[in-house]
Design a protein around this motif. Structure first.
Motif, PDB file in Angstrom:
ATOM      1  N   THR A 314      11.197  -5.335   3.724  1.00 17.94           N
ATOM      2  CA  THR A 314      10.110  -5.339   2.742  1.00 17.94           C
ATOM      3  C   THR A 314       8.805  -5.779   3.399  1.00 17.94           C
ATOM      4  OG1 THR A 314      11.744  -5.993   1.098  1.00 17.94           O
ATOM      5  CG2 THR A 314       9.432  -6.216   0.482  1.00 17.94           C
ATOM      6  N   VAL A 315       8.860  -6.859   4.174  1.00 23.86           N
ATOM      7  CA  VAL A 315       7.650  -7.344   4.855  1.00 23.86           C
ATOM      8  C   VAL A 315       7.118  -6.242   5.773  1.00 23.86           C
ATOM      9  CG1 VAL A 315       6.745  -9.036   6.484  1.00 23.86           C
ATOM     10  CG2 VAL A 315       8.434  -9.743   4.787  1.00 23.86           C
ATOM     11  N   ARG A 316       8.033  -5.604   6.482  1.00 19.77           N
ATOM     12  CA  ARG A 316       7.627  -4.564   7.415  1.00 19.77           C
ATOM     13  C   ARG A 316       6.983  -3.394   6.668  1.00 19.77           C
ATOM     14  NH1 ARG A 316      11.764  -0.429   9.634  1.00 19.77           N
ATOM     15  NH2 ARG A 316      11.896  -0.453   7.406  1.00 19.77           N
ATOM     16  N   ALA A 317       7.590  -3.002   5.522  1.00 20.78           N
ATOM     17  CA  ALA A 317       7.020  -1.888   4.770  1.00 20.78           C
ATOM     18  C   ALA A 317       5.613  -2.254   4.292  1.00 20.78           C
ATOM     19  CB  ALA A 317       7.919  -1.520   3.598  1.00 20.78           C
ATOM     20  N   MET A 318       5.416  -3.500   3.844  1.00 20.14           N
ATOM     21  CA  MET A 318       4.075  -3.924   3.428  1.00 20.14           C
ATOM     22  C   MET A 318       3.129  -3.853   4.620  1.00 20.14           C
ATOM     23  SD  MET A 318       3.884  -4.493   0.147  1.00 20.14           S
ATOM     24  CE  MET A 318       2.239  -5.145  -0.051  1.00 20.14           C
ATOM     25  N   LYS A 319       3.615  -4.277   5.770  1.00 17.98           N
ATOM     26  CA  LYS A 319       2.770  -4.256   6.967  1.00 17.98           C
ATOM     27  C   LYS A 319       2.375  -2.811   7.310  1.00 17.98           C
ATOM     28  CE  LYS A 319       2.619  -5.611  11.806  1.00 17.98           C
ATOM     29  NZ  LYS A 319       1.220  -6.055  11.781  1.00 17.98           N
ATOM     30  N   LEU A 320       3.335  -1.908   7.216  1.00 20.02           N
ATOM     31  CA  LEU A 320       3.031  -0.517   7.525  1.00 20.02           C
ATOM     32  C   LEU A 320       2.069   0.076   6.493  1.00 20.02           C
ATOM     33  CD1 LEU A 320       6.525   0.711   8.766  1.00 20.02           C
ATOM     34  CD2 LEU A 320       4.500   0.261  10.141  1.00 20.02           C
ATOM     35  N   LEU A 321       2.022  -0.545   5.306  1.00 18.83           N
ATOM     36  CA  LEU A 321       1.033  -0.111   4.305  1.00 18.83           C
ATOM     37  C   LEU A 321      -0.313  -0.796   4.553  1.00 18.83           C
ATOM     38  CD1 LEU A 321       3.178  -0.207   1.023  1.00 18.83           C
ATOM     39  CD2 LEU A 321       2.200   1.825   2.099  1.00 18.83           C
ATOM     40  N   GLY A 322      -0.347  -1.635   5.574  1.00 17.05           N
ATOM     41  CA  GLY A 322      -1.616  -2.255   5.943  1.00 17.05           C
ATOM     42  C   GLY A 322      -1.825  -3.661   5.414  1.00 17.05           C
ATOM     43  N   VAL A 323      -0.755  -4.275   4.851  1.00 12.96           N
ATOM     44  CA  VAL A 323      -0.925  -5.626   4.323  1.00 12.96           C
ATOM     45  C   VAL A 323      -0.274  -6.627   5.278  1.00 12.96           C
ATOM     46  CG1 VAL A 323      -0.492  -7.167   2.369  1.00 12.96           C
ATOM     47  CG2 VAL A 323      -0.860  -4.728   1.991  1.00 12.96           C
ATOM     48  N   ASP A 324      -1.063  -7.560   5.794  1.00 15.12           N
ATOM     49  CA  ASP A 324      -0.543  -8.505   6.776  1.00 15.12           C
ATOM     50  C   ASP A 324      -0.234  -9.870   6.170  1.00 15.12           C
ATOM     51  OD1 ASP A 324      -0.517  -6.858   8.994  1.00 15.12           O
ATOM     52  OD2 ASP A 324      -2.673  -7.129   9.308  1.00 15.12           O
ATOM     53  N   HIS A 325      -0.692 -10.137   4.957  1.00 20.45           N
ATOM     54  CA  HIS A 325      -0.485 -11.477   4.403  1.00 20.45           C
ATOM     55  C   HIS A 325       0.756 -11.514   3.504  1.00 20.45           C
ATOM     56  CE1 HIS A 325      -3.146  -9.344   1.513  1.00 20.45           C
ATOM     57  NE2 HIS A 325      -2.235  -9.801   0.689  1.00 20.45           N
ATOM     58  N   ALA A 326       1.102 -12.735   3.066  1.00 19.39           N
ATOM     59  CA  ALA A 326       2.292 -12.922   2.236  1.00 19.39           C
ATOM     60  C   ALA A 326       2.119 -12.258   0.873  1.00 19.39           C
ATOM     61  CB  ALA A 326       2.559 -14.411   2.062  1.00 19.39           C
TER      62      ALA A 326
END
Ligand code: SER
Length: 885
Positions: A314-326
């Motif tokens: 999930t964290v990785r998918a958010m990161k790939l969507l461009g979100v780096d924060h919690a």
């Protein structure tokens, strides 16, 4: 129609047709061969196989399930969810094919206004197992389905089992046709996106054996009775009834997807890759929420690893969507709100669940930052070397140490225009897996073949007499050597022994196995370990000390009384510390693991900061007070629901309808579900001595304690040390802390004075260095060897002092020295020299280059060094030439 409404209609329909409504069992299956509950039938397996008589002829449930085998398909198809709910109706030797088909057809096609699910019969297709003419005929007759909408398929799709040896049978599946917009004509045999499977009816009448895959296993014979096991996918029916495209868009899931899109500032439906990521997030957040609510915590193995994977993906998918924060604090709250109507426990237990989730996200985000740094360096080095491929061992390091999934590495490398050496990476991964397997094999029964135990288990449960006896007469039911049943074992051999009844406690619930012996006519066995390889079966690992032991011979199990006394003290001590912890820290300090054996215990609990010395003392005080009060310890067996109503601290995985054992210390003061062995009153514990408090991961703390005689012995050792100190320092013990503080203070003063003397000795070199000053154009330069010094700091002091003495004319000081066998150089410039364009950093670099090392710093003061002491004169000349001499 809301998901909860379909859920309700399902249970209503079958309750009205004499089915007992059984609440969902935990996601954590207690079948040792399954990691999770993967189907609605899992809790009913013993009734289906006939191992345990079914308490009801018909049952219905909506069961929480997790399947992660197809995790890579999540988000890409309309129907692959890791968490899903399976609506089931079951017959244990009661009704069979005809009634099952009739029920299914009625519920699906009864209009919504009459309480049904309101599907139009003309949208429904079915499949049957190829030669199941009986089912085909019932579908024609009961449902009036035309021949072309009944398709025969083979064993790989229409023969169901859990994938393990156990109950199995041919099945008939019901499909919904979404219409030509979703794929080609031809029925479920041709297309599974257009024709969505909604309900599987399994005619469970055979026992399957080992096999490798779907449709490739042996049928061992008939089950004692013909049963029905059906499963309707709640999410699938929900998405069809709600008129949305897939299971990620239903009312229980979509809100998370929307919140994720909002956080990432993306529009769902715009870019395919982003949509897949949003669906992955929505699915995984819900699955993780449900797993944690059933007591799974993130870890590196087994169930905990799967949970960790879901959270990290999930964290990785958010990161790939461009979100780096919690983002978990947003996403999990939304998921809780979408699920709490059906599962109120996700709300009532949310403090604990969210603490776990948020901490895991924080940790992984930090890991991602560290890993990204490593990856950036590796990418830069690869590019500098003119290569196009990132080394496999870098990818492996990122995976192994930083938890970077390989696809994240691939994607990030690709952004930098590099590929990854997949072959090398895969080889490293295979090696690691092989090692891990070998490791696991060496450990107990982690990966062992359990069938030999299941065969003994089928003979009945091992009777444990050890709550009241330390010695029990019984007989040898079985012997196992190297994983196979054998008739005898002889002196010197290691074997496993199955007894009809035993007084020896098997490791479980955190309590280690008893020590003891098993003796009988002509043999004596030393017990090395006692385990429960499958539920209900106790196996003793023994060394045959003398004689020969054979199956059928009488056997007396003897518990080592001293060991057991210690074990009871430790286990009751664990409960007392747990109660004390919660009294001091509050109900969020929830036990997450424990281990105890004679004399020692440790307890892990969810908490994310270190305990202060005062808190530790307070917990210890409360615990020892509970011992001093001599509280009564009592045990009783109750149905789970009653035990929970009494407020017993339940762990997880207890099953509905199960009888549980409640252990009270001082009545409700400490009340836990526990199968361990305990003292009869708290004073028997003797003493609790908390010896350590430490962290276990980012979300858990661990306290360790000694109990009973061990607690006393540890204090006795401390007493000896204290009296030795008191003797050698000639100080009474209560004055020791003060005495030691004084000693440390005078040591510090002495060290300071020595440093001052040394500095003066260093500065003695200043005059001779000044003598070496020489003019180079407008600049005065001192470039000298200062000999051997204690530290680079001394050399710096020397250089800045010389610079000061040279006054305000443009001056440069370059001094070299040997510090601990290595050359060090310091360059200092004053304002005048800098105005004339001289830079200390550049000069330090020049000198270091000659010394075989690196250096740098500011324009006014810089340091360098290297490896070659003999190059000091050359380095100084290089500085002199650079100044222009
Ligand atoms: N066990 C079958 C399935 O999971 C039906 O419940 O599909």
């Amino acid at each position: 129609m809301q998901t909860a409404e379909i859920h309700r209609r399902w249970l209503d329909f079958f309750a009205k047709r004499e089915h007992t409504v059984v609440p969902s069992a935990s996601l954590v299956s207690d079948d040792p061969t399954l990691l999770f509950t993967v189907a609605g039938m899992v809790p009913f397996v013993p009734y289906l196989t006939g191992l345990v008589p079914a308490p009801f002829p018909r049952a219905t449930s909506v069961q929480k399930c997790i399947r992660t085998l197809d995790i890579d398909e999540v988000g890409k198809t309309p129907r692959h969810g890791t968490f899903f709910q399976m609506c089931g109706n079951f017959s244990f030797g009661d009704y069979f094919k005809e009634q099952a088909i009739t029920f299914a057809w009625d519920l699906l096609t009864t209009p919504e206004t009459d309480g049904g699910l309101g599907f139009d019969p003309k949208d429904l297709w079915v499949t049957v197992y190829e030669d199941d003419e009986e089912a085909r005929e019932i579908w024609r007759r009961v449902a009036g389905l035309p021949e072309e909408r009944i398709q025969g398929l083979g064993m790989d799709t229409n023969y169901w089992s859990t994938g393990q040896p156990g109950p199995a049978g041919p099945c008939s599946e019901i499909f919904f046709d979404r219409g030509p917009a979703y794929g080609i004509d031809g029925g479920p045999a041709t297309d599974d996106d257009r024709y969505v499977e909604i309900w599987n009816l399994v005619f469970m009448q055979y026992l399957r054996g080992e096999g490798t895959g779907k449709g490739d296993f042996e049928i061992l014979g008939d089950l004692p009775k013909k049963n029905i096991d059906t499963g309707m996918g709640l999410e699938r029916v929900a998405f069809l009834k709600q008129g949305v495209e897939n299971m990620y868009e239903i009312d229980q899931v979509r809100p998370v997807l929307d919140r994720a899109a909002e956080l990432a500032e993306k529009t769902y439906g715009a870019v395919h890759e982003d949509d897949v990521r949003l669906r992955v997030i929505a699915d995984h957040v819900r699955s993780a929420l449900m797993l944690m609510s059933d007591g799974v915590t993130p870890s590196n193995e087994g169930r905990g690893y799967i949970l960790r994977r879901l959270l990290r993906r999930t964290v990785r998918a958010m990161k790939l969507l461009g979100v780096d924060h919690a983002t978990f604090p947003e996403l999990f709250t939304v998921s809780r709100d979408a699920m709490k109507a059906a599962y109120p426990e996700v709300a009532s237990d949310f403090a604990r669940i969210s603490q776990l989730a948020y901490a895991e996200e924080e940790t992984f985000l930090r890991t991602l930052v560290a890993g990204t740094g490593i990856l950036d360096t590796a990418v830069a080095n690869t590019q500098r070397a003119g290569k196009k491929e990132l080394a496999g061992d870098t990818a492996f390091l990122l995976h192994d140490t930083y938890g970077f999934p390989i696809d994240l590495t691939l994607e990030m490398a690709e952004e930098a225009g590099l590929s990854v050496d997949r072959r090398a990476f895969d080889t490293l991964m295979t090696d690691q897996r092989t090692r891990a397997k070998a490791d696991a094999k060496a450990k107990k029964t982690a990966l062992a073949d359990l069938s030999v135990y299941s065969a003994f288990r089928a003979l009945g449960e091992t009777v444990f007499t050890g709550y009241t006896e330390l010695q029990t007469e019984s007989s040898i039911l079985g012997l196992i050597v190297d994983g196979a049943a054998v008739p005898t074992a002889t002196e010197g051999q290691i074997a496993e022994v199955i007894l009809a009844a035993t007084a020896l406690y098997a490791e479980s619930g955190g309590q280690d196995a008893d020590a003891g012996t098993i003796v009988g006519p002509g043999y004596e066995l030393e017990v090395l370990d006692v385990q429960k390889p499958v539920k209900g079966l106790i196996s003793h690992k023994v060394l045959v000390r003398n004689g020969e032991v054979g199956v059928g011979s009488p056997a007396t199990s003897l518990v080592d009384g001293d060991y057991r006394r210690g074990a009871r003290q430790a286990h009751s001590g664990t409960h007392i510390i747990h109660a004390a912890l919660r009294q001091v820290l509050g109900p969020n300090a929830h036990q997450s693991g424990s281990y105890n054996k004679a004399g020692y215990l440790r307890l892990d609990f969810s908490w994310n900061q270190a305990l202060s010395a005062e808190t530790r003392t307070e917990i210890e005080e409360i615990s020892n007070n509970a011992i001093r009060k001599n509280l009564e310890v009592s045990t009783r067996e109750l149905p789970l629901a009653e035990a929970k109503a009494l407020g017993a601290m339940a762990l997880f995985g207890e099953k509905y309808g199960e009888t549980v054992r409640v252990v009270d210390i001082g009545g409700p003061w400490s009340r836990e579900l526990c199968a361990g062995t305990h003292v009869t009153s708290s004073a028997e514990i003797g003493m609790i001595n908390l010896v350590s408090e430490s962290s276990v991961g980012s979300t858990n703390r661990r306290v360790e304690s000694l109990v009973g005689l061990e607690a006393f012995r540890d204090l006795a050792v401390e007493r000896t040390i204290v009296s030795q100190l008191s003797g050698s320092l000639k100080t009474p013990r209560e004055q020791l802390p003060e005495k030691i503080a004084d000693l440390l203070a005078s040591l510090k003063t002495a060290e300071k004075r020595i440093a001052a003397f040394e500095a003066r000795a260093v500065l003695d070199k200043v005059p001779s260095l000044l003598d070496g000053a020489a003019r180079h154009g407008a600049v005065t330069l001192v470039a000298s060897d200062a000999g051997t010094l204690n530290s680079a700091d001394d050399l710096r002091l020397l250089a800045t002092t010389v610079r000061e003495r040279l006054g305000s004319d443009p001056s440069v000081v370059a001094l070299a020295a040997r510090v601990g066998e290595k050359p060090v150089v310091i360059v200092a410039t004053n304002q005048g020299a800098r105005d004339a364009g001289v830079n200390a950093g550049t000069l330090a670099k020049t000198a270091s280059g000659v010394l075989g090392g690196g250096g740098g710093g500011k324009a006014d003061l810089a340091q360098g060094g290297g490896a070659d002491i003999d190059a000091i004169p050359a380095a100084l000349s290089a500085v002199t030439s650079a100044i222009g001499g």
